[in-house]
Scaffold this motif. Structure first.
Motif, PDB file in Angstrom:
ATOM      1  N   LYS A  77       9.324   0.324  -3.195  1.00 58.19           N
ATOM      2  CA  LYS A  77       8.002  -0.823  -3.144  1.00 58.19           C
ATOM      3  C   LYS A  77       7.067   0.087  -2.274  1.00 58.19           C
ATOM      4  O   LYS A  77       5.784  -0.514  -2.738  1.00 58.19           O
ATOM      5  N   LYS A  78       7.347   0.242  -1.629  1.00 57.47           N
ATOM      6  CA  LYS A  78       5.626   0.171  -0.525  1.00 57.47           C
ATOM      7  C   LYS A  78       5.013   1.564  -0.878  1.00 57.47           C
ATOM      8  O   LYS A  78       4.497   1.427  -0.664  1.00 57.47           O
ATOM      9  N   HIS A  82       1.893  -3.071  -4.915  1.00 61.33           N
ATOM     10  CA  HIS A  82       2.709  -4.226  -5.463  1.00 61.33           C
ATOM     11  C   HIS A  82       2.645  -4.869  -4.925  1.00 61.33           C
ATOM     12  O   HIS A  82       2.654  -6.122  -5.080  1.00 61.33           O
ATOM     13  N   ASP A  83       1.365  -5.685  -5.070  1.00 59.04           N
ATOM     14  CA  ASP A  83       0.198  -7.072  -4.116  1.00 59.04           C
ATOM     15  C   ASP A  83      -0.093  -8.089  -5.788  1.00 59.04           C
ATOM     16  O   ASP A  83      -0.667  -8.380  -5.199  1.00 59.04           O
ATOM     17  N   ILE A  84      -0.516  -6.487  -6.570  1.00 58.54           N
ATOM     18  CA  ILE A  84      -1.152  -7.426  -7.726  1.00 58.54           C
ATOM     19  C   ILE A  84       0.147  -7.009  -9.281  1.00 58.54           C
ATOM     20  O   ILE A  84       0.377  -5.587  -8.845  1.00 58.54           O
ATOM     21  N   ASP A  85      -0.628  -7.454 -10.283  1.00 62.52           N
ATOM     22  CA  ASP A  85       0.116  -7.220 -11.394  1.00 62.52           C
ATOM     23  C   ASP A  85      -0.553  -5.385 -11.946  1.00 62.52           C
ATOM     24  O   ASP A  85      -1.737  -5.411 -11.822  1.00 62.52           O
ATOM     25  N   GLU A 416      -7.113  -4.083  -3.084  1.00 61.86           N
ATOM     26  CA  GLU A 416      -6.217  -3.795  -2.560  1.00 61.86           C
ATOM     27  C   GLU A 416      -5.433  -1.959  -2.358  1.00 61.86           C
ATOM     28  O   GLU A 416      -4.781  -2.124  -1.080  1.00 61.86           O
ATOM     29  N   ARG A 420      -4.807  -0.971   1.760  1.00 63.41           N
ATOM     30  CA  ARG A 420      -3.837  -0.309   1.747  1.00 63.41           C
ATOM     31  C   ARG A 420      -4.111   1.076   1.916  1.00 63.41           C
ATOM     32  O   ARG A 420      -3.858   1.774   3.195  1.00 63.41           O
TER      33      ARG A 420
END
Lengths: 437, 250
Positions: A77-78, A82-85, A416, A420
């Protein structure tokens, strides 16, 4: 058998597995011939003077993955934003992973190259665009010969794509050494807008070599924002060949963040076919150990009233080496061109090195072209200033390095991604300072 | 608080300080004056811990602890502050971000938690009002494109936030117009208390009209050659430094 021989021998096997009755077959056959004639580039070639592939070509790569490997989303996942669609096109060892991906055919195609190459409904697009922007150099030809999988993105006219598209290639390294050759095709029709994030990630200490080719077509007034996140482990090498063909009034930007990998070579090429085109090429490189990052850029100004903006920042520690080779060609017809290029570097260690070479070929007489490159060390007086305020040496260094490079992030449109990158930079510099305050 | 004994310091084999003795106690204001090239800025940098200078002899103690071997940041954590003669421009780091980092790194060194964002904002707002600093100024890159006066005001603003025990003001008055001088001096005076001390390095009397010294020292050729009270500063203003040079050389 060396890698070149192995690849040529493998081509026969590869050809037997694929449908020879396709449009692409002839292109592949020509491409392998070109690769056979030219071989891998050597340091004798001007464009490869400071980047040697020798050490990475010595490995005994497995060219076709023997087995399909699966990954669990929670473990990787990292590596996603992953914090947006987002739409996701994910490959594991060169094979499409449907359970990690989220593709669509709803009013646009965000799917697979393998489908596009084999299904009749894509045939017209393939014939019009596949291998059209890509050049015939040896590494691109090698990729073309084996092209079978990658991302296929076709955005029709007047479409604002609702969320970014992530293209992620994982290598598991279940075999001792792996070579993968993703092939991406992105066609963005008139007035459409799309954002793309690309990442190559090795999950193993075994050597991985990626030779990727991406063709992007940005039609009239289309907007493409492309982000390449290169933060791979130190046994993974990447040769990224990207070709962008822009039509009139289109806007395309590519941000390349190079923070890791053994050897990274970015061949980034922009071709401007039309007036009032805007091209942006930006990058931050922060590397250490014995890592090597080479940015080889080309902006080809063919018609009048166009702009290009290049800004690459590099920070090199330990025995890391960097190359910046930025070529800008302004054709005779391309009057009123505005072309800017900057490459600024900081060497943090005595053993680090950067070779930077701007190359301007200007045939028009009414143009504004500028270039500048600098190589320096961290400013000692600035260090003392920060430290005298209680900021320790390591944090002061990090703050200065961050400050040096962060203007490149100004043009990043996805917050995002900015966050990141800030996080990766802080991590890379080994500090815990809230940079994005 | 600060005790300097027989301090010798050199840069690139050139000896600049040749036996300085100075003691500064809490609650005091000392002025160090002297002609160009006498070693005033070197003394300030050596106390603050600039690595270019090598202490070859003598010692510096701060609250009875030897500090010659400490890094600049460690001295800052102990409460030493240098207002720079030429504050460095740092593009890409905002004034606010810089101050937040400085505060939190200092707190970290003292084993304290980071300052909550709300308190931080309040502190920054209060101190910016004290120095009559515009809010917009705080989001600009540190010192980049600041006027001479803005840079100096920003130095005292940092001092106000960090609340040092010992503040060394290295030619803080140079490049200031009358109004800026008043604001800066006013800021320094408001921060003065019986627990802290100020060392003012200056060429001119005019700053000392605002920040009144208890002691005035004349530095010449790497040594303090004369010490006195604030009247000495007036005498220097009137007569210049030549008579001192003659006295020393005689």
């Amino acid at each position: 058998m060396d890698l070149k021989e192995k690849l040529i021998a493998s081509f026969l096997v590869f050809e037997n597995q694929t449908d020879v009755d396709t449009y692409v077959h002839d292109i592949r056959t020509d491409a392998i011939k070109t690769f056979e004639e030219k071989g891998f580039p050597s340091k004798k070639e001007e464009a490869w003077k400071y980047t040697s592939l020798n050490s990475i070509l010595k490995q005994d790569y497995s060219v076709f993955p023997k087995q399909e490997n699966a990954l669990e989303y929670k473990d990787i996942k990292k590596y996603f934003i992953h914090d947006i669609d987002t739409y996701k096109i994910v490959f594991i060892d060169g094979k499409y992973s449907s359970h990690l991906s989220q593709t669509t055919h709803d009013g646009m195609d965000v799917c697979l190259m393998s489908a596009a190459l084999s299904k009749p409904k894509y045939r017209l697009v393939i014939e019009n665009y596949f291998n059209v922007a890509a050049t015939k150099d040896s590494l691109t030809s090698l990729n073309t010969a084996f092209s079978s999988e990658g991302a296929y993105i076709h955005i029709p006219k007047n479409k604002l794509v609702d969320k970014p598209i992530q293209i992620i290639n994982f290598s598991t390294g279940n075999e001792s050494a792996t070579m993968v050759q993703p092939r991406n095709l992105i066609v963005v029709e008139e007035n459409s807008h799309v954002q793309i994030i690309e990442r190559h990630q090795s999950l193993t200490d075994n050597p991985v070599l990626t030779n990727s080719v991406t063709e992007v077509f940005t039609k009239k007034r289309a907007i493409v924002d492309y982000y390449k996140i290169q933060n791979d482990n130190t046994n993974a090498s990447l040769i990224d060949n990207t070709f962008i063909k822009q039509l009139r009034e289109s806007i395309c930007s590519v941000h390349t963040f190079s923070f890791g990998g053994k050897l990274t070579r970015n061949n980034l090429n922009f071709y401007q076919h039309g007036e009032r085109i805007d091209s942006t090429l930006k990058g931050i490189t922060i590397i250490g150990d014995k890592q090597h990052v080479d940015h080889n850029t080309l902006v080809h100004h063919i018609e009048p009233n166009c702009e290009s903006h290049q800004d690459y920042k590099g920070i090199f520690g330990d025995s890391a080496t960097g190359v910046f080779n930025g070529k800008v060609v302004v054709e005779k017809e391309a009057q009123k061109t505005n072309a800017f290029q900057a490459n600024n570097n900081i060497l943090v260690s005595d053993k680090a090195a950067i070779n930077t070479k701007p190359q301007l070929e200007i045939f028009a007489d009414d143009v504004k072209c500028s270039h500048g490159c600098t190589i320096g060390q961290l400013d000692e007086s600035a260090m003392f200033y920060l430290r005298s305020r209680g900021i320790p040496e390591k944090e002061a260094k990090a703050l200065l390095m961050y400050a040096f490079s962060n203007n490149v992030l100004d043009s990043v449109k996805i917050p995002e991604i900015k966050q990141r990158i800030n996080k990766i930079i802080a991590n890379k510099l080994g500090v815990n300072i809230g940079f994005d305050l | 608080m600060l005790k300097i004994e027989n301090l010798h310091a050199s840069v690139e084999d050139k000896t600049i300080l040749k036996g300085i003795n100075l003691e500064v106690k809490a609650g005091e204001v000392h002025a160090i004056m002297g002609p160009n090239g006498s070693g005033k800025s070197t003394l300030a940098s050596v106390i603050a811990g600039k690595e270019d200078y090598e202490v070859t002899k003598g010692k510096i103690s701060f609250n009875d602890e030897d500090i010659e071997e400490l890094a600049a940041e460690e001295r800052a954590h102990k409460g030493i502050f240098l207002s720079f003669q030429y504050p460095v421009e740092i593009p890409g780091v905002s004034v606010t971000n810089f101050m937040k980092t400085a505060i939190n790194e200092t707190r970290k060194a003292k084993g304290l938690e980071e300052m909550p964002a709300k308190d931080m904002l309040k502190l920054i707002r209060e101190k910016s009002e004290l120095l009559e600093i515009d809010r917009k100024f705080l989001s600009r890159s540190l010192n980049e494109g600041f006027s001479g006066g803005e840079k100096k005001r920003n130095e005292i603003f940092q001092m106000a936030i960090l609340e040092p025990q010992l503040a060394i003001l290295d030619e803080t008055d140079s490049g200031l117009d009358i109004d800026a001088l008043r604001i800066v001096a006013n800021g320094v005076n408001k921060l003065k208390s019986k627990d802290n001390a100020v060392v003012v390095i200056t060429h001119y009397q005019r700053l000392l009209d605002h920040i009144v010294p208890d002691y005035v020292h004349v530095l010449y050729n790497g040594k303090i050659v004369k010490s006195g009270t604030k009247e000495l500063a007036h005498e220097l203003e009137e007569k210049g430094y030549d008579w001192i040079k003659q006295e020393v050389n005689a």
